[in-house]
Design a protein around this motif. Sequence first.
Motif, mmCIF file in Angstrom:
data_model
loop_
_atom_site.group_PDB
_atom_site.id
_atom_site.type_symbol
_atom_site.label_atom_id
_atom_site.label_comp_id
_atom_site.label_asym_id
_atom_site.label_seq_id
_atom_site.Cartn_x
_atom_site.Cartn_y
_atom_site.Cartn_z
ATOM 1 N N UNK A 405 51.567 56.368 54.646
ATOM 2 C CA UNK A 405 50.101 54.837 54.076
ATOM 3 C C UNK A 405 50.043 54.727 53.441
ATOM 4 N N UNK A 406 49.777 52.849 53.717
ATOM 5 C CA UNK A 406 49.964 52.317 52.672
ATOM 6 C C UNK A 406 51.144 51.712 51.797
ATOM 7 N N UNK A 407 52.363 52.256 52.971
ATOM 8 C CA UNK A 407 53.675 51.292 52.350
ATOM 9 C C UNK A 407 53.893 52.538 51.688
ATOM 10 N N UNK A 408 54.060 53.283 52.197
ATOM 11 C CA UNK A 408 55.561 54.730 51.250
ATOM 12 C C UNK A 408 56.459 54.900 52.473
ATOM 13 N N UNK A 409 57.574 54.407 51.795
ATOM 14 C CA UNK A 409 58.747 54.970 53.231
ATOM 15 C C UNK A 409 60.066 55.642 52.545
ATOM 16 N N UNK A 410 60.475 56.805 52.263
ATOM 17 C CA UNK A 410 61.386 57.000 51.656
ATOM 18 C C UNK A 410 62.634 56.853 53.111
ATOM 19 N N UNK A 411 64.362 56.235 52.823
ATOM 20 C CA UNK A 411 64.336 56.228 54.058
ATOM 21 C C UNK A 411 66.055 55.882 53.858
ATOM 22 N N UNK A 412 66.431 57.179 54.689
ATOM 23 C CA UNK A 412 67.636 58.367 54.295
ATOM 24 C C UNK A 412 68.919 57.847 55.286
ATOM 25 N N UNK A 413 69.925 57.389 54.681
ATOM 26 C CA UNK A 413 71.230 56.554 55.707
ATOM 27 C C UNK A 413 71.960 57.854 55.273
ATOM 28 N N UNK A 414 72.477 59.045 55.702
ATOM 29 C CA UNK A 414 73.597 60.133 55.551
ATOM 30 C C UNK A 414 75.398 59.290 55.784
ATOM 31 N N UNK A 415 75.119 58.861 56.672
ATOM 32 C CA UNK A 415 76.230 58.004 57.340
ATOM 33 C C UNK A 415 77.246 56.942 55.896
ATOM 34 N N UNK A 416 75.576 56.644 55.527
ATOM 35 C CA UNK A 416 76.474 55.387 54.260
ATOM 36 C C UNK A 416 76.200 55.762 53.477
ATOM 37 N N UNK A 417 75.575 57.534 52.818
ATOM 38 C CA UNK A 417 75.145 57.499 51.762
ATOM 39 C C UNK A 417 74.042 56.754 50.825
ATOM 40 N N UNK A 418 73.107 56.724 51.648
ATOM 41 C CA UNK A 418 72.274 55.589 51.053
ATOM 42 C C UNK A 418 70.977 56.461 50.555
ATOM 43 N N UNK A 419 70.076 55.577 50.237
ATOM 44 C CA UNK A 419 68.902 56.124 49.861
ATOM 45 C C UNK A 419 67.729 55.157 49.390
ATOM 46 N N UNK A 420 66.590 54.800 50.614
ATOM 47 C CA UNK A 420 66.074 53.221 50.044
ATOM 48 C C UNK A 420 64.790 54.358 49.880
ATOM 49 N N UNK A 421 63.925 53.360 48.692
ATOM 50 C CA UNK A 421 62.913 54.037 48.792
ATOM 51 C C UNK A 421 61.581 52.406 48.797
ATOM 52 N N UNK A 422 60.991 52.629 48.931
ATOM 53 C CA UNK A 422 59.517 51.453 48.873
ATOM 54 C C UNK A 422 57.955 52.442 48.833
ATOM 55 N N UNK A 423 57.921 51.783 47.453
ATOM 56 C CA UNK A 423 55.972 51.963 47.171
ATOM 57 C C UNK A 423 55.392 51.009 47.391
ATOM 58 N N UNK A 424 53.934 51.719 48.033
ATOM 59 C CA UNK A 424 53.118 50.147 48.016
ATOM 60 C C UNK A 424 51.754 50.578 48.047
ATOM 61 N N UNK A 425 50.397 49.878 47.476
ATOM 62 C CA UNK A 425 49.467 49.833 47.941
ATOM 63 C C UNK A 425 49.162 48.883 48.804
#
Length: 446
Positions: A405-425
């Motif tokens: 809720x309120x825009x919390x995201x942890x995106x995990x892309x194993x094939x690209x060896x990438x993690x994207x974290x976005x925090x929000x309110x």
Amino acid sequence: MRTLILAAALSVLPLTAHAQTPLAGPSPSVRAMAAGYKALTVCSALRTAEAAGGTRTLESVEANELAGIYPELDGLVREMAVEIDRNRVSVAWDEAMPPRVAQFNGNGCVIMPVGWDSPTIGVRVGAPLPEMDDLPAGEPQGNVALLNEAVEQAFEGGYGEGVNTTAVLVLQDERVVAEEYATGFDRNTPQRTWSVGKSLAGTIIGAAVHRGEAEVNASAAIADWSRPGDPRRRITLDQLMRMASGLTSDTAGNRTDALYFGGVGIDEQATTWPLIAPPGTRYRYANNDTLLAVMAIAPTFQRHPPADLFRRLGMYDTWAETDWRGNYMLSSQVWTTARDLARFGRLYLNDGVVGGERILPEGWRDYVSTPSGPQPTGEQGYGATFWLFNKSEGIPADAISANGNRGQYVIIVPSRNIVIVRRGEDPTGKRFDFIAFTRDVLAALE
């Protein structure tokens, strides 16, 4: 650095010439809930920041975590005064009742029951934690200008009008290639995970499975369902993790307010809902399923508390809060930093191995990212406590995400060896387009 302060407008109901009686004000239960929301949020934000070596102010919390919340609570939360006394935060809500009280206990803050008027509970303090900096900076492999543009647009409203981004961190090949925070936030600022906590819960369950202390296809070990003939005995841990228990609930989704802010114990309410569909046949996103899944493995926490797993992952600035009866609220109430969430994502990049040691069962990543049984109808599929990108063009099919809720995201892309974290309110009604953001970041890192 930047500051973006958002507030939801208060609704005003006009009185007409035909009105015979004054409009009724908020009920005592709504006022009590609003006070509990404020007390717990202020306590958790201030005390976890201090414990993490950072600093938060009441003004920052009111402008971010307490702005644009549920409409029925928003105006009340704004007008209620808060008193802060070290490990105790109280908010008055009724002249005839004690204030709502939240207290820090070393694992985060706890909201006490309505009517609680007792001395401050003892604070459990663990051993000093080491300083961790195992996320070195690196140069992005790809188009730096495009990556910087995507990050900038995340803060400037390019992925949703009126959203409030507080942090962005991108991990590529286990190096931080982008990291930015709003004014008042930094790498030492924990924020509430909301439902990202569900994916943390799934990871804690996975660790128990690896130790041989849980079995996902076995019936969930809920004591209140053990009576002969109780049809809920058929519900498996797997079905709870997939939001397919068949149980009803007061509302679908995140509105378990009595548990989160009202002071009701999980074991008092979450176990009481009846079946309305055969287990495994209906998808219904509900906090209760995750709370019950965690309760099913609760006997393992005496020897293996969640904090131990977080420390093994290097997540030293993470607090898993409990209700006042000691039940973990792992469906939502975890406070952590963007960097700790990147460490969490890194565990899945490495298929459950950290520092050469296997933490999760081999193949657990495939298990949580494989849809099984009923599915949601929205833009993402659902695995076992993780969301799937199996409907999104331009994003690898193996990508998964932990959403809150309120825009919390942890995106995990194993094939690209990438993690994207976005925090929000993000205020109620405002939505950050994390799928477009993910697509743009991945394109920049080609």
